[in-house]
Motif scaffolding. Structure first.
Motif, short mmCIF file in Angstrom:
data_model
loop_
_atom_site.label_atom_id
_atom_site.label_comp_id
_atom_site.label_asym_id
_atom_site.label_seq_id
_atom_site.Cartn_x
_atom_site.Cartn_y
_atom_site.Cartn_z
N GLN A 154 0.83 -1.21 0.00
CA GLN A 154 0.00 0.00 0.00
C GLN A 154 0.86 1.25 0.00
O GLN A 154 0.58 2.21 -0.72
N ALA A 155 1.92 1.26 0.79
CA ALA A 155 2.81 2.42 0.84
C ALA A 155 3.48 2.65 -0.51
O ALA A 155 3.59 3.78 -0.98
N GLU A 156 3.92 1.58 -1.14
CA GLU A 156 4.56 1.70 -2.46
C GLU A 156 3.56 2.20 -3.49
O GLU A 156 3.90 3.03 -4.34
N SER A 157 2.35 1.74 -3.42
CA SER A 157 1.30 2.19 -4.34
C SER A 157 1.06 3.69 -4.16
O SER A 157 0.91 4.42 -5.15
N GLN A 158 1.02 4.15 -2.91
CA GLN A 158 0.83 5.58 -2.65
C GLN A 158 2.02 6.39 -3.16
O GLN A 158 1.84 7.46 -3.74
N ARG A 159 3.24 5.88 -3.00
CA ARG A 159 4.42 6.58 -3.52
C ARG A 159 4.35 6.68 -5.04
O ARG A 159 4.68 7.71 -5.62
N PHE A 164 1.82 9.29 -6.04
CA PHE A 164 2.37 10.62 -5.81
C PHE A 164 3.35 11.00 -6.93
O PHE A 164 3.31 12.11 -7.45
N ALA A 165 4.21 10.07 -7.31
CA ALA A 165 5.18 10.33 -8.38
C ALA A 165 4.46 10.62 -9.70
O ALA A 165 4.86 11.52 -10.45
N GLU A 166 3.40 9.88 -9.97
CA GLU A 166 2.62 10.12 -11.19
C GLU A 166 1.97 11.50 -11.16
O GLU A 166 1.93 12.21 -12.17
N GLN A 167 1.48 11.90 -9.99
CA GLN A 167 0.86 13.21 -9.83
C GLN A 167 1.88 14.31 -10.08
O GLN A 167 1.61 15.29 -10.78
N VAL A 168 3.07 14.17 -9.53
CA VAL A 168 4.13 15.16 -9.74
C VAL A 168 4.49 15.23 -11.23
O VAL A 168 4.65 16.32 -11.79
N HIS A 169 4.59 14.09 -11.86
CA HIS A 169 4.90 14.05 -13.29
C HIS A 169 3.82 14.77 -14.10
O HIS A 169 4.12 15.56 -15.00
N THR A 170 2.56 14.51 -13.78
CA THR A 170 1.45 15.14 -14.48
C THR A 170 1.48 16.65 -14.28
O THR A 170 1.33 17.42 -15.23
N LEU A 171 1.69 17.07 -13.03
CA LEU A 171 1.77 18.51 -12.74
C LEU A 171 2.90 19.16 -13.53
O LEU A 171 2.73 20.23 -14.12
N THR A 172 4.04 18.51 -13.53
CA THR A 172 5.20 19.05 -14.23
C THR A 172 4.91 19.22 -15.72
O THR A 172 5.16 20.27 -16.30
#
Length: 84
Positions: A16-21, A24-32
């Motif tokens: 679950q923690a890895e899935s959340q990480r 989050f990384a996908e969200q940062v990539h999308t924002l960028t």
């Protein structure tokens, strides 16, 4: 989905923690990507960011975070209402 096996439970929590990480990384990539497209009309960034571009990037990220938070809160309210 708790189990009596502590190793299995630890594995589930790590998963679950890895899935959340990853989310989050996908969200940062999308924002960028989105903010890059909005704020840099030329795909080659300047050697130094000017005030206009810095403001654009800041506003873009802030609006995306606001929208994301709004959606999370809305979905949580919907979920809460469905449980009642």
């Amino acid at each position: 989905m708790e189990s009596s096996d502590p190793n299995f439970n630890r594995f589930l929590h790590q998963l679950q923690a890895e899935s959340q990480r990853q989310k989050f990384a996908e969200q940062v990539h999308t924002l960028t990507n989105r903010c890059w497209d909005v704020c840099f009309t030329d795909y080659r960034p300047p050697s130094k960011l000017d005030t206009k571009t810095q403001t654009c990037l800041s506003n873009c990220v802030n609006r995306m975070v606001d929208a994301s938070n709004f959606m999370v809160e809305h979905l949580q309210k919907m979920d809460k209402n469905n449980l009642v």
